[in-house]
Scaffold this active site. Sequence first.
Site, PDB file in Angstrom:
ATOM      1  N   TYR A 135     -17.376  13.855 -15.670  1.00 39.77           N
ATOM      2  CA  TYR A 135     -17.772  12.458 -15.441  1.00 39.77           C
ATOM      3  C   TYR A 135     -18.631  12.424 -14.172  1.00 39.77           C
ATOM      4  O   TYR A 135     -18.302  13.062 -13.169  1.00 39.77           O
ATOM      5  CB  TYR A 135     -16.528  11.573 -15.306  1.00 39.77           C
ATOM      6  CG  TYR A 135     -16.878  10.185 -14.865  1.00 39.77           C
ATOM      7  CD1 TYR A 135     -17.796   9.414 -15.582  1.00 39.77           C
ATOM      8  CD2 TYR A 135     -16.343   9.648 -13.709  1.00 39.77           C
ATOM      9  CE1 TYR A 135     -18.153   8.158 -15.156  1.00 39.77           C
ATOM     10  CE2 TYR A 135     -16.696   8.371 -13.279  1.00 39.77           C
ATOM     11  CZ  TYR A 135     -17.615   7.640 -14.007  1.00 39.77           C
ATOM     12  OH  TYR A 135     -17.983   6.392 -13.591  1.00 39.77           O
TER      13      TYR A 135
ATOM     14  N   ARG B 237       0.843  -1.218   0.000  1.00 37.70           N
ATOM     15  CA  ARG B 237       0.000   0.000   0.000  1.00 37.70           C
ATOM     16  C   ARG B 237       0.869   1.256   0.000  1.00 37.70           C
ATOM     17  O   ARG B 237       0.450   2.322  -0.416  1.00 37.70           O
ATOM     18  CB  ARG B 237      -0.977  -0.015   1.193  1.00 37.70           C
ATOM     19  CG  ARG B 237      -1.852   1.237   1.288  1.00 37.70           C
ATOM     20  CD  ARG B 237      -3.156   1.006   2.068  1.00 37.70           C
ATOM     21  NE  ARG B 237      -2.958   0.346   3.333  1.00 37.70           N
ATOM     22  CZ  ARG B 237      -2.473   0.938   4.437  1.00 37.70           C
ATOM     23  NH1 ARG B 237      -2.142   2.209   4.425  1.00 37.70           N
ATOM     24  NH2 ARG B 237      -2.328   0.261   5.563  1.00 37.70           N
TER      25      ARG B 237
ATOM     26  N   ASP C  22      -8.507  16.137 -15.798  1.00 38.22           N
ATOM     27  CA  ASP C  22      -8.697  14.722 -16.106  1.00 38.22           C
ATOM     28  C   ASP C  22      -8.413  14.565 -17.600  1.00 38.22           C
ATOM     29  O   ASP C  22      -9.151  15.079 -18.444  1.00 38.22           O
ATOM     30  CB  ASP C  22     -10.143  14.336 -15.750  1.00 38.22           C
ATOM     31  CG  ASP C  22     -10.418  12.859 -15.943  1.00 38.22           C
ATOM     32  OD1 ASP C  22      -9.768  12.240 -16.815  1.00 38.22           O
ATOM     33  OD2 ASP C  22     -11.297  12.326 -15.242  1.00 38.22           O
TER      34      ASP C  22
ATOM     35  N   LYS D 126      -9.279   2.914 -18.977  1.00 44.04           N
ATOM     36  CA  LYS D 126      -9.687   3.230 -20.349  1.00 44.04           C
ATOM     37  C   LYS D 126      -8.528   3.043 -21.332  1.00 44.04           C
ATOM     38  O   LYS D 126      -7.974   1.973 -21.418  1.00 44.04           O
ATOM     39  CB  LYS D 126     -10.250   4.654 -20.360  1.00 44.04           C
ATOM     40  CG  LYS D 126     -11.210   4.960 -19.214  1.00 44.04           C
ATOM     41  CD  LYS D 126     -12.484   4.180 -19.360  1.00 44.04           C
ATOM     42  CE  LYS D 126     -13.426   4.126 -18.174  1.00 44.04           C
ATOM     43  NZ  LYS D 126     -13.333   5.034 -17.086  1.00 44.04           N
TER      44      LYS D 126
HETATM   45  N1  LCS Z   1     -12.659  10.150 -15.431  1.00 47.28           N
HETATM   46  C1  LCS Z   1     -13.339   9.957 -16.563  1.00 47.28           C
HETATM   47  C2  LCS Z   1     -13.261  10.991 -17.637  1.00 47.28           C
HETATM   48  C3  LCS Z   1     -14.109   8.807 -16.733  1.00 47.28           C
HETATM   49  O1  LCS Z   1     -14.770   8.638 -17.873  1.00 47.28           O
HETATM   50  C4  LCS Z   1     -14.181   7.862 -15.679  1.00 47.28           C
HETATM   51  C5  LCS Z   1     -15.003   6.628 -15.767  1.00 47.28           C
HETATM   52  C6  LCS Z   1     -13.453   8.118 -14.509  1.00 47.28           C
HETATM   53  C7  LCS Z   1     -12.691   9.268 -14.414  1.00 47.28           C
HETATM   54  C8  LCS Z   1     -13.454   7.157 -13.334  1.00 47.28           C
HETATM   55  O2  LCS Z   1     -12.583   6.117 -13.599  1.00 47.28           O
HETATM   56  P1  LCS Z   1     -12.692   4.666 -12.901  1.00 47.28           P
HETATM   57  O3  LCS Z   1     -12.713   4.892 -11.448  1.00 47.28           O
HETATM   58  O4  LCS Z   1     -13.956   4.045 -13.389  1.00 47.28           O
HETATM   59  O5  LCS Z   1     -11.459   3.982 -13.375  1.00 47.28           O
HETATM   60  N2  LCS Z   1     -15.914   6.641 -16.843  1.00 47.28           N
HETATM   61  C9  LCS Z   1     -16.831   5.749 -17.100  1.00 47.28           C
HETATM   62  C10 LCS Z   1     -17.778   5.897 -18.113  1.00 47.28           C
HETATM   63  O6  LCS Z   1     -17.885   6.853 -18.890  1.00 47.28           O
HETATM   64  N3  LCS Z   1     -18.582   4.845 -18.116  1.00 47.28           N
HETATM   65  O7  LCS Z   1     -18.245   3.955 -17.135  1.00 47.28           O
HETATM   66  C11 LCS Z   1     -17.118   4.489 -16.378  1.00 47.28           C
END
Ligand code: LCS
Length: 411
Positions: free
Chosen positions: A127, A74, A199, A224
């Site tokens: 988001y 961690r 972001d 992603k």
């Molecule tokens: N930032 C952006 C721009 C995102 O699209 C997402 C998730 C996150 C942060 C969060 O990331 P995670 O914790 O899921 O790794 N976006 C999603 C979407 O558009 N559909 O499902 C998840």
Amino acid sequence: MIVANKMYQGKSTEAIHAGETLQTSPTYRQKDQAGKTGTPLLPPIYQNSTFQFHNTEECASAFIDEASGYVYTRWGNPTQAILEQKLAVLEGGEAALAAASGMGAISTALLTALAEGGHVVAMETLYSATYNLLNDDLPRFGIETTFVDATDPNKVESAIRPDTKVIYLESPTNPLLKLVDLDACVEIAKTHNITSIIDNTFATPCSQQPVTLGIDVVLHSMTKYLSGNGAVIAGAIIGKKAFIEHAKKGALRNFGAAISPFNAWLTLLGIPTLPLRFARHCENAMRIATFLEAHPAVAWVRYPGLPSHPQHELAKRQMNGFGGMITIELKDGRVAGEKFVNQLEICSLAVSLGDVRTLVCHPASTTHSHVPTEVRQKTGITDGLVRFSIGLEDVEDIIADIEQALNKLPK
Ligand code: LCS
């Protein structure tokens, strides 16, 4: 090592080689029990939660000077460290931190940059979980956010208060693909001595490297494009060494959003092909956006690479590739949206993005179905809105699938 060697700066070379020094280090090449050595070509996975010490002196010194040894996963782990060095090089930052998810990275960065009573100026369309964090959770700790249309930098500046600590941006935004003028926002943040955070998930470091423009902190959902394999949930923070150290020793360690070694390793397997994949995502998306714009069932198309995008000139100036995300509005609203996604054959109805597969979602009937219509309309999530994450299939096949589904809609 690639960071130090200015001769090798191509994105693919960086994505493949940066940070991968551990394998060749003399300590790693110690002999195994049979007396053999061997240098693995791929970054090794250290799938362990803790590290053993040979004596109390060694253990004590690792606690006093963390650079001298790993203690507990961690706090840090060699597989995470390789990933973090690669991320820092790709984004042009001093240091990086890998987290358990995009939201883990976002919350760790905000908890590091903010203190009780701090104020945030944020882009109004973000988001959804980021919006919820700023709008619902952080106010419980006395942190307020003013949401503004950051496509107009004047609105960002006007919202600044004496207690503003962070300007929080996304560009392009999820799901409406709005852009923020990064140069203008950097100037505002610097003038007012405020931490700027962006972001960069949709753009990836292949399209824009905000740190090199003066943004303080860059975030990613590595779930992603960075991992690209649809197999992990992971996040990243890139920025100045002091900020990353502060985040690692504070919010990351104590709130606990550390990435698992296996997910760090899977992400390390994905990143080397990022530049290649991203170029193909962009190429396919441009062809598909052009096709969609000409289709009679489609009311409008948002894609930063199309001249019809309201900020196309800005996109050309600050992006090196317009990405793989396309958002459209179908003429027949909600019924059309539902029917369209149900007819798709190759494209998958799924949330998330940046996968090798083409993913499509219709927020009004799925992710946002619980949100009252007026609220959805106000934030631009209209009834006929469909979001595409264009994948790496042959573009003619993706177009054929979209076309057959669109042609089944009422004329
Ligand atoms: N930032 C952006 C721009 C995102 O699209 C997402 C998730 C996150 C942060 C969060 O990331 P995670 O914790 O899921 O790794 N976006 C999603 C979407 O558009 N559909 O499902 C998840």
